[in-house]
Design an enzyme around this catalytic site. Structure first.
Site, PDB file in Angstrom:
ATOM      1  N   GLY A 183      -9.264  23.171 -20.218  1.00  0.00           N
ATOM      2  CA  GLY A 183     -10.431  22.654 -19.521  1.00  0.00           C
ATOM      3  C   GLY A 183     -11.116  21.597 -20.340  1.00  0.00           C
ATOM      4  O   GLY A 183     -10.637  21.174 -21.391  1.00  0.00           O
ATOM      5  N   GLY A 214     -14.701  20.779 -21.971  1.00  0.00           N
ATOM      6  CA  GLY A 214     -16.046  21.241 -22.299  1.00  0.00           C
ATOM      7  C   GLY A 214     -16.959  20.073 -22.548  1.00  0.00           C
ATOM      8  O   GLY A 214     -16.531  18.914 -22.528  1.00  0.00           O
ATOM      9  N   GLY A 215     -18.202  20.376 -22.782  1.00  0.00           N
ATOM     10  CA  GLY A 215     -19.188  19.335 -23.009  1.00  0.00           C
ATOM     11  C   GLY A 215     -18.868  18.499 -24.236  1.00  0.00           C
ATOM     12  O   GLY A 215     -19.301  17.364 -24.351  1.00  0.00           O
ATOM     13  N   PHE A 216     -18.121  19.055 -25.142  1.00  0.00           N
ATOM     14  CA  PHE A 216     -17.873  18.354 -26.390  1.00  0.00           C
ATOM     15  C   PHE A 216     -16.466  17.777 -26.484  1.00  0.00           C
ATOM     16  O   PHE A 216     -16.094  17.197 -27.474  1.00  0.00           O
ATOM     17  CB  PHE A 216     -18.101  19.291 -27.567  1.00  0.00           C
ATOM     18  CG  PHE A 216     -19.508  19.804 -27.630  1.00  0.00           C
ATOM     19  CD1 PHE A 216     -20.479  19.101 -28.319  1.00  0.00           C
ATOM     20  CD2 PHE A 216     -19.869  20.965 -26.983  1.00  0.00           C
ATOM     21  CE1 PHE A 216     -21.770  19.554 -28.378  1.00  0.00           C
ATOM     22  CE2 PHE A 216     -21.164  21.422 -27.032  1.00  0.00           C
ATOM     23  CZ  PHE A 216     -22.128  20.719 -27.725  1.00  0.00           C
ATOM     24  N   LYS A 272     -10.335  23.142 -29.671  1.00  0.00           N
ATOM     25  CA  LYS A 272     -11.303  22.244 -29.056  1.00  0.00           C
ATOM     26  C   LYS A 272     -11.263  20.929 -29.811  1.00  0.00           C
ATOM     27  O   LYS A 272     -11.485  20.874 -31.006  1.00  0.00           O
ATOM     28  CB  LYS A 272     -12.690  22.862 -29.108  1.00  0.00           C
ATOM     29  CG  LYS A 272     -13.750  21.980 -28.530  1.00  0.00           C
ATOM     30  CD  LYS A 272     -14.992  22.758 -28.205  1.00  0.00           C
ATOM     31  CE  LYS A 272     -14.877  23.436 -26.858  1.00  0.00           C
ATOM     32  NZ  LYS A 272     -16.049  24.126 -26.426  1.00  0.00           N
ATOM     33  N   ASP A 289     -26.675  25.256 -23.898  1.00  0.00           N
ATOM     34  CA  ASP A 289     -25.790  25.027 -22.759  1.00  0.00           C
ATOM     35  C   ASP A 289     -25.154  26.338 -22.318  1.00  0.00           C
ATOM     36  O   ASP A 289     -23.953  26.429 -22.126  1.00  0.00           O
ATOM     37  CB  ASP A 289     -24.719  23.990 -23.129  1.00  0.00           C
ATOM     38  CG  ASP A 289     -24.087  23.367 -21.875  1.00  0.00           C
ATOM     39  OD1 ASP A 289     -24.632  23.597 -20.776  1.00  0.00           O
ATOM     40  OD2 ASP A 289     -23.066  22.692 -22.002  1.00  0.00           O
TER      41      ASP A 289
END
Ligand SMILES: *[C@@H]1O[C@H](CO)[C@@H](O)[C@H](O)[C@H]1NC(C)=O
Ligand SMILES: *[C@@H]1O[C@H](CO)[C@@H](O)[C@H](O)[C@H]1NC(C)=O
Ligand SMILES: *[C@@H]1O[C@H](CO)[C@@H](O)[C@H](O)[C@H]1NC(C)=O
Ligand SMILES: *[C@@H]1O[C@H](CO)[C@@H](O)[C@H](O)[C@H]1NC(C)=O
Ligand SMILES: *[C@@H]1O[C@H](CO)[C@@H](O)[C@H](O)[C@H]1NC(C)=O
Ligand SMILES: *[C@@H]1O[C@H](CO)[C@@H](O)[C@H](O)[C@H]1NC(C)=O
Ligand SMILES: *[C@@H]1O[C@H](CO)[C@@H](O)[C@H](O)[C@H]1NC(C)=O
Ligand SMILES: *[C@@H]1O[C@H](CO)[C@@H](O)[C@H](O)[C@H]1NC(C)=O
Ligand SMILES: *[C@@H]1O[C@H](CO)[C@@H](O)[C@H](O)[C@H]1NC(C)=O
Length: 824
Positions: A513, A515-517, A534, A631
């Site tokens: 997926g 993510g925001g980062f 990530k 978040d």
């Protein structure tokens, strides 16, 4: 003497003059002014009708006293007494203002038996009973206060009263108990706020300490078993920075009356009355014998669950065995093995193994703490280095506490309390004393062996990782530290190459997926461990060292409701974080999926809610970093095999700290539908903005519907708006997801909705802290306040395209769900 007789004459005259006057006007007044007075059958009432001042007799007594009590509660409870040590023997006493400007009580012979005893006299003072229950004597013209009952309390504290302590002189406002229920004269016990090094509440029996609250951590007294309902009543400690400090409390709910009274048995009690019903005791300072100060003597720990209640701390033994066995614990315990640091000194330099600390969990902190503001690791180090330091404890709301005298007034709680680290000789660190020799030998041989192994293992690992192996605590050797039961974490640094091969060169098919980062990939390390990688988007000019430092610190955060960080990678612009892999993806893939949601029955959902709460509490309070997530949302809650929730992305806000506010607001900022008004509008965030998001999550979990994509009609375009509408129309049950709707859980589910609504109130100050929200959910707090309408969030229109784009970007580990939902 002369004074007494003079005023007698006057009074008699006034009596004659004013009797008709008084009858006419009745006594619905709150003031006594100079020529006026009240006699036994009369009273004065505060302007709002809450408090009455008049004459009374205690139960089983015929003596008369001037006192104050609540007007609206049927069974009156006297909260203040004037002439407590000199009762009136008949009912012909009067209360008035004397010639010298004092408030006085006169007996039948018109002699003064009580006076406010103010020396500088003024013209025309008057005494007024204020709405707060404060009886004030003030100058007529300027209104300046000469004397007030709040500074001279009897046995009770009323809301807004200040328990002031002057730090320099040690003078304090103190409560003094009655002698008996039937006798209000000054008893043996008194209570006051007290500052040795940290502010606390104390009760003394004559001059001996009888009970102590433990220091204030800006939210609670940590030496009192958790009684959150007590602290909810606006408790605060105010330091005026001018040499005085005070505790006070306030109640916002007008239908509840509440005060604290020091009973004649030395018990501080919280007494409340709801809607004018009889007084009930809702909290008291003495729950068990263990609450009595120093019950088990020095180094003795009291546990009310055990029999006998007292035991020595590990490494200590009773000072006098006979007395101890006879349940006389007053002599306490002594050290079994002298400390190395004192031994070295006395025997002239015989070195030995260094002393260490034994951890004792959930303790009431001992009395006589010394305080410093250092961080946790420093706290330990300072104590270890100083032979006169006997123990230390670290509490995030207080800081570093250490003790250099005998540890007294220790108590073991079953919840709450602090971890106390007690210094003991090295040999006491291994519990069995007799095995000491064998263990020493084993340890020596073992140390060498382990050291060699460690060395080779490190070499091998370093080679394998193709990089450095970061060690957190440089000092001390590996083995010694682990023997001190101090868990050390080592964070592997992985190379980009390695992570690329683990994720098949960041192949799209491995992408979990976005993510925001940055994107998240599934990967498999050479040893077979599955991980989530990530890959952080290029951000922040933050230096490499700072970044790694943060990563290391965050990797130390350990909680079963937080996703574990396993490693990191920094090469050039590339920054990656490696997390444990969660097979069940995120909460939203279950909650908002028509099929999967069936798997989340109510029990499970409640467990998830609790888990999220605990994880958040750890971030806010229990970890020393105090991280605000910023978040929190369903897609950031990952689920393990057993569907236990784990919060993810929690350290990122901190790693990116400060920077994203200016540079990367759009990407890193919170997610539409979960953002609190103050954060969305002004970019201000606090723990309470996380509470807001938690509230939204609560409502989503209960209803199985997304806040942001919710649409009811033109007015109500969010789940919050809908929830509020239903709350207003007393119809919140319609919110409940039909899948979990079971009559036996209905109350619990409705409670969750109620707490959810409290968390999403517009003003941060109205929202409970996570800690309070959890207590509310678990019904530790029974009465919940009424939520206020969340205006800001309920009038928002449905998200437009631009917004939904943004949501997708700011979105989650599972892209697919989001796309389908917003495909609408
Ligand atoms: C009042 O006196 C009666 C009879 O002596 C006794 O039973 C009762 O407990 C007393 N009440 C109080 C509050 O002392
Ligand atoms: C009044 O105050 C003075 C000193 O301030 C004290 O000496 C005296 O005992 C007090 N009198 C009464 C009746 O409390
Ligand atoms: C207080 O002062 C005002 C004027 O300053 C006067 O009218 C009033 O009578 C005074 N009250 C008393 C009780 O002396
Ligand atoms: C208070 O102290 C007195 C005298 O020291 C003692 O007799 C009494 O038992 C104590 N009271 C309590 C409740 O411990
Ligand atoms: C308990 O021991 C102390 C110290 O030896 C002694 O002073 C005290 O009288 C003992 N108390 C009782 C109740 O025996
Ligand atoms: C330890 O030794 C130092 C100097 O050798 C001395 O000043 C100190 O008083 C000693 N302390 C104790 C507790 O013996
Ligand atoms: C530690 O606290 C004790 C008692 O409160 C005090 O006497 C002592 O001076 C303090 N020591 C330091 C180093 O602050
Ligand atoms: C050790 O602690 C004591 C008491 O807390 C303090 O007085 C002393 O200055 C400390 N010594 C050092 C070297 O820090
Ligand atoms: C005040 O407390 C009462 C009784 O607990 C409760 O019914 C009421 O809802 C509360 N009101 C507010 C505004 O919190």
């Amino acid at each position: 003497m002369c004074y007494g007789t003079c005023s007698n004459h006057k009074l008699v005259m006034f009596l004659v003059l004013l009797s008709s006057f008084c009858l006419e006007f009745g006594h619905a007044t709150d003031t006594i002014a100079a020529p006026n007075f009240i006699k036994d059958s009369e009273t004065i009432i505060s302007n709002d009708g809450e408090f009455i001042l008049g004459f009374f007799s205690p139960v089983n007594s015929t003596y008369r006293y001037v006192g104050m009590w609540y007007a609206k509660v049927s069974a009156s409870h006297v909260v203040w007494v004037a002439n407590r040590d000199r009762p009136l023997k008949t009912s012909s006493g009067v209360l008035t203002i004397s010639e010298d400007g004092n408030l006085v009580v006169l007996n039948e012979e018109k002699k003064i038996i009580w006076t406010s005893n103010v020396t500088n006299s003024v013209s025309n003072p008057s005494a007024q009973l204020l709405d707060s229950g404060n009886l004030v004597l003030k100058e007529n013209n300027t209104g300046s206060i000469l004397w007030e009952s709040f500074q001279h309390p009897s046995d009770s504290v009323l809301p807004r009263m200040k328990m002031i302590t002057d730090i320099k002189t040690g003078k304090n406002v103190r409560l003094t108990s009655w002698k008996r229920h039937s006798d209000p004269s000054v008893g043996a016990f008194f209570a006051a706020s007290y500052l040795s090094n940290l502010p606390e509440m104390f009760i003394w029996n004559d001059s001996k300490p009888y009970w102590r609250s433990g220091p204030w951590n800006s939210q609670i007294f940590i030496g009192t078993p958790p009684m959150y309902s007590v602290y909810l009543n606006g408790f605060s400690l105010v330091d005026d920075k001018e040499g005085t400090f005070y505790f006070t409390y306030d109640i916002s709910n007008k239908s509840m009356l509440l005060h604290y009274t020091l009973s004649s048995e030395g018990n501080l009690e919280e007494i409340r009355s709801i809607n004018g019903k009889d007084w009930v005791v809702t909290w008291s300072s003495l729950v068990s014998e263990c609450d009595i100060y120093g019950k088990c003597g020095a180094f003795g720990s009291c546990n009310s669950q055990n029999s006998p209640i007292c035991s020595c701390l590990e490494g200590f033994e009773p000072k006098n065995m006979e007395e101890w066995n006879g349940r006389n614990w007053s002599s306490g315990c002594v050290r079994r093995t002298p400390l190395q640091c004192t031994r070295v000194n006395s025997t002239g330099g015989e070195e030995g193994q260094k002393d260490g600390f034994l951890r004792v969990k959930m303790m009431k902190t001992p009395d006589f703490a010394n305080w410093s503001s250092t961080v946790e690791d420093e706290c330990r180090y300072q104590c270890l280095e100083n032979c006169s330091c006997i123990a230390y404890a670290y509490e995030s709301g207080i800081g570093c506490m250490s003790w250099s005298s005998d540890l007294i007034d220790l108590q073991k709680f079953s919840t709450g309390g602090v971890d106390l680290y007690v210094r003991v000789a090295y040999s006491e660190l291994d519990k069995k004393g007799e095995l000491k020799v064998i263990i020493t030998v084993t340890v020596v041989i073992g140390s060498v062996f382990v050291a060699i192994c460690t060395f080779f293992l490190c070499q091998w690992m370093a080679k394998r990782k193709g990089g450095i192996y970061l060690k957190l605590h440089g000092e001390g050797n590996h083995l010694a530290v682990s023997m001190n039961k101090d868990k050390l974490e080592e964070l592997p640094i992985l190379s980009r190459e390695e992570l690329a091969s683990a994720t098949n060169n960041f192949d799209q098919s491995n992408k979990l997926g976005q993510g925001g980062f940055g994107p998240v990939y599934r990967g498999k390390l050479p040893d077979g461990q599955e991980v989530a990688v990530k890959r952080l988007a290029r951000t922040s000019g933050q230096g490499l060292e700072e970044f790694m430092n943060e990563v290391v610190v965050i990797s130390k955060l350990q909680h079963r409701n937080l996703v574990r960080l396993l490693g990191g990678c920094v090469e050039g612009e590339e920054k990656m974080l490696v997390y444990e892999y969660m097979p069940n993806k995120s909460l939203d893939t279950f909650l908002f999926d028509p099929v999967q949601r069936e798997l989340l029955k109510w029990r499970k959902r409640f467990d998830i809610i609790e888990g999220i709460g605990r994880g958040l509490l750890y971030l806010h309070r229990d970890s020393r970093l105090r991280i605000i997530h910023r978040d929190l949302k369903a897609s950031n809650i990952l689920l393990d095999e057993e569907l236990n929730p784990k919060i993810s992305d929690f350290g990122l806000a901190r790693i990116f700290g400060g920077n994203e506010d200016q540079a990367n607001t759009k990407r890193v900022a919170g997610t539409y539908g979960y953002m609190s008004p103050e954060y969305a509008m002004q970019g201000r965030f606090s723990e309470k903005s996380d509470v807001f998001s938690f509230g939204v999550l609560l409502l989503e979990i209960v209803s199985g519907r997304r806040n942001a994509s919710f649409y009811y009609d033109e007015q109500i375009a969010s789940l919050l708006g809908f929830a509020w509408k239903m709350w207003e129309t007393d119809n919140i049950a319609v919110l409940i997801d039909p899948v979990i709707s079971e009559p036996c859980f209905k109350m619990e589910i409705l409670r969750c909705i109620h707490v959810g609504l409290l968390c999403v109130q517009d003003f941060a100050k109205d929202r409970p802290s996570v800690h309070v929200a959890i207590s509310m959910l678990k019904s530790e707090i029974i009465e919940l306040p009424r939520p206020k309408q969340p205006v800001f969030t309920t009038i928002q229109v449905a998200p437009e395209t631009e917004c939904s784009n943004r949501i997708r970007i700011a979105g989650s580990v599972d892209n697919v769900t989001i796309t389908t939902v917003y495909g609408r």
